[in-house]
Design a protein around this motif. Structure first.
Motif, PDB file in Angstrom:
ATOM      1  N   TYR A 116      13.993  45.697 -11.906  1.00 51.66           N
ATOM      2  CA  TYR A 116      13.513  44.503 -13.231  1.00 51.66           C
ATOM      3  C   TYR A 116      13.962  43.449 -12.589  1.00 51.66           C
ATOM      4  O   TYR A 116      14.252  43.177 -12.023  1.00 51.66           O
ATOM      5  N   LYS A 117      12.516  42.475 -13.436  1.00 51.94           N
ATOM      6  CA  LYS A 117      12.294  40.924 -13.234  1.00 51.94           C
ATOM      7  C   LYS A 117      11.259  40.501 -14.045  1.00 51.94           C
ATOM      8  O   LYS A 117      10.352  40.871 -13.944  1.00 51.94           O
ATOM      9  N   HIS A 118      12.092  38.728 -14.110  1.00 52.46           N
ATOM     10  CA  HIS A 118      11.720  38.191 -15.465  1.00 52.46           C
ATOM     11  C   HIS A 118      10.650  39.482 -16.874  1.00 52.46           C
ATOM     12  O   HIS A 118       9.480  39.122 -16.169  1.00 52.46           O
ATOM     13  N   GLY A 119      10.897  40.084 -17.465  1.00 55.00           N
ATOM     14  CA  GLY A 119      10.315  41.018 -18.560  1.00 55.00           C
ATOM     15  C   GLY A 119       9.435  42.440 -17.698  1.00 55.00           C
ATOM     16  O   GLY A 119       8.667  42.124 -18.403  1.00 55.00           O
ATOM     17  N   ASN A 120       9.710  43.029 -16.655  1.00 57.59           N
ATOM     18  CA  ASN A 120       8.874  43.467 -15.551  1.00 57.59           C
ATOM     19  C   ASN A 120       9.321  44.677 -15.128  1.00 57.59           C
ATOM     20  O   ASN A 120       9.806  44.101 -14.182  1.00 57.59           O
ATOM     21  N   HIS A 121       9.172  45.738 -15.719  1.00 55.61           N
ATOM     22  CA  HIS A 121       9.811  46.790 -14.641  1.00 55.61           C
ATOM     23  C   HIS A 121       9.004  47.658 -14.027  1.00 55.61           C
ATOM     24  O   HIS A 121       8.164  47.096 -14.124  1.00 55.61           O
ATOM     25  N   HIS A 173      -1.533  49.161 -11.105  1.00 60.64           N
ATOM     26  CA  HIS A 173      -1.348  47.789 -11.453  1.00 60.64           C
ATOM     27  C   HIS A 173      -2.016  46.870 -11.853  1.00 60.64           C
ATOM     28  O   HIS A 173      -3.756  47.421 -11.130  1.00 60.64           O
ATOM     29  N   ASN A 174      -2.197  46.041 -12.690  1.00 60.27           N
ATOM     30  CA  ASN A 174      -2.755  45.080 -13.048  1.00 60.27           C
ATOM     31  C   ASN A 174      -2.091  43.498 -12.421  1.00 60.27           C
ATOM     32  O   ASN A 174      -0.891  43.149 -13.040  1.00 60.27           O
ATOM     33  N   PRO A 175      -2.693  42.993 -11.278  1.00 58.43           N
ATOM     34  CA  PRO A 175      -1.882  41.747 -10.877  1.00 58.43           C
ATOM     35  C   PRO A 175      -1.570  40.329 -12.174  1.00 58.43           C
ATOM     36  O   PRO A 175      -1.227  39.351 -11.351  1.00 58.43           O
ATOM     37  N   THR A 176      -2.863  40.833 -12.762  1.00 58.68           N
ATOM     38  CA  THR A 176      -3.318  39.283 -13.875  1.00 58.68           C
ATOM     39  C   THR A 176      -1.953  39.410 -15.035  1.00 58.68           C
ATOM     40  O   THR A 176      -2.466  38.623 -15.950  1.00 58.68           O
ATOM     41  N   ALA A 177      -1.679  41.094 -14.986  1.00 54.45           N
ATOM     42  CA  ALA A 177      -1.383  41.915 -17.054  1.00 54.45           C
ATOM     43  C   ALA A 177       0.694  40.606 -17.084  1.00 54.45           C
ATOM     44  O   ALA A 177       1.442  40.779 -15.980  1.00 54.45           O
ATOM     45  N   GLY A 178       0.496  39.836 -17.959  1.00 53.79           N
ATOM     46  CA  GLY A 178       1.972  40.063 -18.132  1.00 53.79           C
ATOM     47  C   GLY A 178       2.569  39.013 -17.184  1.00 53.79           C
ATOM     48  O   GLY A 178       1.903  38.220 -16.494  1.00 53.79           O
ATOM     49  N   HIS A 223       6.157  46.281 -24.814  1.00 49.73           N
ATOM     50  CA  HIS A 223       6.806  44.988 -25.105  1.00 49.73           C
ATOM     51  C   HIS A 223       5.285  44.650 -25.172  1.00 49.73           C
ATOM     52  O   HIS A 223       5.003  44.029 -24.044  1.00 49.73           O
ATOM     53  N   SER A 224       4.697  44.131 -26.534  1.00 51.42           N
ATOM     54  CA  SER A 224       3.243  43.172 -26.499  1.00 51.42           C
ATOM     55  C   SER A 224       3.918  41.835 -25.672  1.00 51.42           C
ATOM     56  O   SER A 224       2.233  41.521 -25.039  1.00 51.42           O
ATOM     57  N   GLU A 225       4.280  41.307 -26.095  1.00 52.45           N
ATOM     58  CA  GLU A 225       4.191  39.709 -25.439  1.00 52.45           C
ATOM     59  C   GLU A 225       4.657  39.440 -24.037  1.00 52.45           C
ATOM     60  O   GLU A 225       3.890  38.817 -23.354  1.00 52.45           O
ATOM     61  N   LEU A 226       5.420  40.695 -23.184  1.00 45.01           N
ATOM     62  CA  LEU A 226       5.361  40.296 -21.592  1.00 45.01           C
ATOM     63  C   LEU A 226       4.738  41.259 -21.060  1.00 45.01           C
ATOM     64  O   LEU A 226       4.295  41.425 -19.797  1.00 45.01           O
ATOM     65  N   ILE A 227       3.493  42.414 -22.087  1.00 40.98           N
ATOM     66  CA  ILE A 227       2.736  43.073 -21.822  1.00 40.98           C
ATOM     67  C   ILE A 227       3.593  43.813 -20.097  1.00 40.98           C
ATOM     68  O   ILE A 227       3.179  44.484 -19.357  1.00 40.98           O
ATOM     69  N   ASN A 228       5.051  44.402 -21.067  1.00 42.21           N
ATOM     70  CA  ASN A 228       4.882  45.557 -20.039  1.00 42.21           C
ATOM     71  C   ASN A 228       5.486  46.877 -20.475  1.00 42.21           C
ATOM     72  O   ASN A 228       5.918  47.304 -21.667  1.00 42.21           O
TER      73      ASN A 228
END
Length: 165
Positions: free
Chosen positions: A34-39, A82-87, A131-136
């Protein structure tokens, strides 16, 4: 030995200690970080070491055990996109649904790997939340963990991805 090298050595020891040599051919341990809203999830020890050593992720443990294609219990492929620009810092998306994997490409996701295969036997259900705000997306086999994520973590339960060991 510096502190960073010691941390990597300890993580590598922990990862290898959770895998039996006889099960290496069929079992695929899906690790979670985990890192800053990203699993981040992977069955590749090198990918996990890179994520925790230089990617800023914190190792959280084993999410589930998947199996290899040639296992008698193998069911559906578990795709990593993977999407490098999401979240914040990009987003990984995992699914056992081929149509979903193909459709999410329209949102900027690219195929990275097949992490393993879900199982026909229903030992552990793999739950997916979003999580829609974190796009996660968040994946767990723990009902309690998913309930906590949906009740107080801002996640919405989406579906069962399949089963693992």
């Amino acid at each position: 030995m510096n502190i960073k090298t010691k941390k990597v050595a300890l993580l590598l020891s922990a990862l290898l200690a959770t895998t039996s040599w006889s099960a290496l051919a069929a079992d695929k341990t899906l690790y979670r970080a985990y890192k800053h809203g990203n699993h981040f999830y992977t069955t590749n020890v090198t990918d996990m070491l890179n994520a925790t050593h230089s990617g800023g992720f914190t190792y959280e443990g084993i999410a589930v055990i998947l199996v290899s294609y040639d296992d008698n219990d193998a069911d559906k492929a578990f795709y990593r996109m993977h999407n490098p620009t999401a979240g914040p810092g990009g987003n990984h998306f995992y699914t056992s649904d081929l149509n979903e994997a193909l459709n999410i490409k329209s949102l900027g996701y690219e195929y990275e790997s097949t992490e393993g295969y879900t199982t026909r036997s229903q030992a552990k259900t793999i739950y997916r939340g979003y999580h829609s705000e974190l796009i996660n997306h968040f994946y767990t086999t723990s009902v309690t963990e998913m309930l906590n994520a949906t009740h107080s973590g801002g996640y919405t339960y989406q579906k069962e991805e399949g089963y693992g060991k």
